[in-house]
Write a protein that holds these residues in place. Structure first.
Motif, PDB file in Angstrom:
ATOM      1  N   ASP A  86      -9.420   2.451  -1.916  1.00 13.59           N
ATOM      2  CA  ASP A  86      -9.626   3.291  -0.744  1.00 13.59           C
ATOM      3  C   ASP A  86      -9.490   2.395   0.481  1.00 13.59           C
ATOM      4  O   ASP A  86     -10.361   1.566   0.764  1.00 13.59           O
ATOM      5  CB  ASP A  86     -11.015   3.928  -0.794  1.00 13.59           C
ATOM      6  N   ARG A 100      -4.213   5.419  -4.159  1.00 17.22           N
ATOM      7  CA  ARG A 100      -5.500   6.110  -4.038  1.00 17.22           C
ATOM      8  C   ARG A 100      -6.144   6.315  -5.398  1.00 17.22           C
ATOM      9  O   ARG A 100      -7.359   6.411  -5.504  1.00 17.22           O
ATOM     10  CB  ARG A 100      -5.292   7.453  -3.331  1.00 17.22           C
ATOM     11  N   SER A 101      -5.319   6.393  -6.429  1.00 17.45           N
ATOM     12  CA  SER A 101      -5.860   6.512  -7.780  1.00 17.45           C
ATOM     13  C   SER A 101      -4.874   5.877  -8.750  1.00 17.45           C
ATOM     14  O   SER A 101      -3.730   5.585  -8.397  1.00 17.45           O
ATOM     15  CB  SER A 101      -6.090   7.981  -8.154  1.00 17.45           C
ATOM     16  N   THR A 142       0.857  -1.180   0.000  1.00 13.58           N
ATOM     17  CA  THR A 142       0.000   0.000   0.000  1.00 13.58           C
ATOM     18  C   THR A 142       0.895   1.232   0.000  1.00 13.58           C
ATOM     19  O   THR A 142       2.013   1.206   0.517  1.00 13.58           O
ATOM     20  CB  THR A 142      -0.931   0.036   1.222  1.00 13.58           C
ATOM     21  N   SER A 195      -7.392   2.479   8.085  1.00 11.49           N
ATOM     22  CA  SER A 195      -6.780   1.680   7.023  1.00 11.49           C
ATOM     23  C   SER A 195      -6.098   0.443   7.597  1.00 11.49           C
ATOM     24  O   SER A 195      -6.189  -0.654   7.032  1.00 11.49           O
ATOM     25  CB  SER A 195      -5.766   2.530   6.244  1.00 11.49           C
TER      26      SER A 195
END
Length: 333
Positions: free
Chosen positions: A60, A35-36, A8, A105
């Protein structure tokens, strides 16, 4: 090696260097959660020449369902959680968002591992900011020192750290926390002080900037080299037993000394090009902090012997390469 790993925060400094390391170790699949999937976020991976070797997935991490779905699909051997709102200064401006993302998260990732496959090994990026202002008699910092964070970022990281420890102790998961002290490279975000310092100093030398503006020069930190620190992350998940480790250089220097050294190496005059501005002062800043890396060296076999002077040399050379690469990209466009 037929291992699959999920990273991540793969578009950040540590994520990019860790991905390069895992690929060099022969991992069959390295999956990056971001995130994108906007291609503008992949400059670090492009710079290291590994973008095409990684599968990037938008996720997300505060969405528990999305996290579970990805882990079910890929069944990774290892998960390295490097995603965070990682700016200490910015955390004072957005404390709620910082705490929510940096804790939720982690909870979602740990819950997914517990539900789907308890054999997945998990690394959590903890931070030296969790310790706060440490009494001189407690230095250098070891893993056993109690936390007393002094920033929203440090508080959020301490909470995420204890979540990781709790899932190890309560559910038998293989979870490790790397308590990393400041670690730098050309891939750092522009809001981090050493990146800002070296990038601006080079631009001054090249006639592209006139001055460097800084805040508190008296802070003393344990600064290290990021590509070496990700090696410790990998080593933690290769052990027989899960544990937590302080990862640091074991040396300390002031920001003022680093500025003096950088300016000297680049032939710049301090009086001409350095400005101080109270706007860059934090409301509560750590004065002196440095760590003890003996446990990591002994139990992990991690090696780190880079002096502060060698670190600065490496950072200047890396930054020059980064600036040249960014310039060539603009010329191509």
């Amino acid at each position: 090696m037929t291992k699959t790993a999920i990273i991540t925060g793969i578009t950040g400094q540590d994520g990019a260097y860790l991905a390069k390391l895992l690929l060099s170790k022969g991992y069959s699949k390295v999956i990056g959660l971001a995130r994108s999937t906007d291609k503008g976020d992949f400059e670090r991976l492009d710079f290291l020449g590994i973008k095409s070797d990684i599968e990037i997935i938008a996720c997300d991490l505060t969405d528990a369902g999305a996290v579970e779905s990805i882990i079910k699909q890929y069944r990774p051997d290892e998960i390295y959680n490097l995603a965070a709102q990682s700016s200490v200064g910015y955390s004072f401006e957005i404390p709620s968002a910082t705490f929510q993302f940096n804790t939720l998260s982690v909870m979602n990732l740990l819950e997914a591992i517990k539900k789907i496959d308890k054999s997945i090994r998990f690394y959590q990026a903890s931070s030296s900011e969790m310790f706060g202002n440490v009494a001189l008699q407690s230095l250098p910092i070891k893993e056993s020192l109690l936390f007393h964070p002094v920033s929203p970022y440090g508080i959020s990281k301490a909470s995420a750290h204890w979540l990781t420890v709790n899932y190890r102790e309560a559910y038998g998961l293989f979870t490790c926390c790397g308590i990393l002290f400041n670690h730098e490279s050309a891939l750092r975000g522009p809001n981090f002080v050493i990146k800002k310092l070296i990038n601006t100093a080079i631009n001054i030398q090249q006639g592209k900037s006139g001055s460097l503006t800084m805040g508190n020069l008296a802070i003393s930190r344990d600064w290290g080299y990021a590509p070496k620190y990700v090696e410790a992350m990998w080593l933690m998940l290769q052990q027989d037993t899960a544990n937590d480790f302080v990862i640091c250089s074991g040396t300390v220097t002031t920001l003022q000394n680093i500025i003096l050294t950088v300016f000297d190496k680049l032939g710049l005059d301090l009086n001409t090009h350095l400005r101080l501005d109270s706007a860059f002062m934090r409301s509560l800043d750590l004065g002196l902090i440095f760590g003890d890396n003996s446990k990591a060296k002994k139990e992990l076999g991690w090696e780190y012997d880079i002096s502060t002077n060698e670190l600065i040399d490496a950072l200047i050379q890396d930054e020059l390469a980064w600036i040249d690469w960014m310039g060539s990209k603009k010329n191509i466009k």
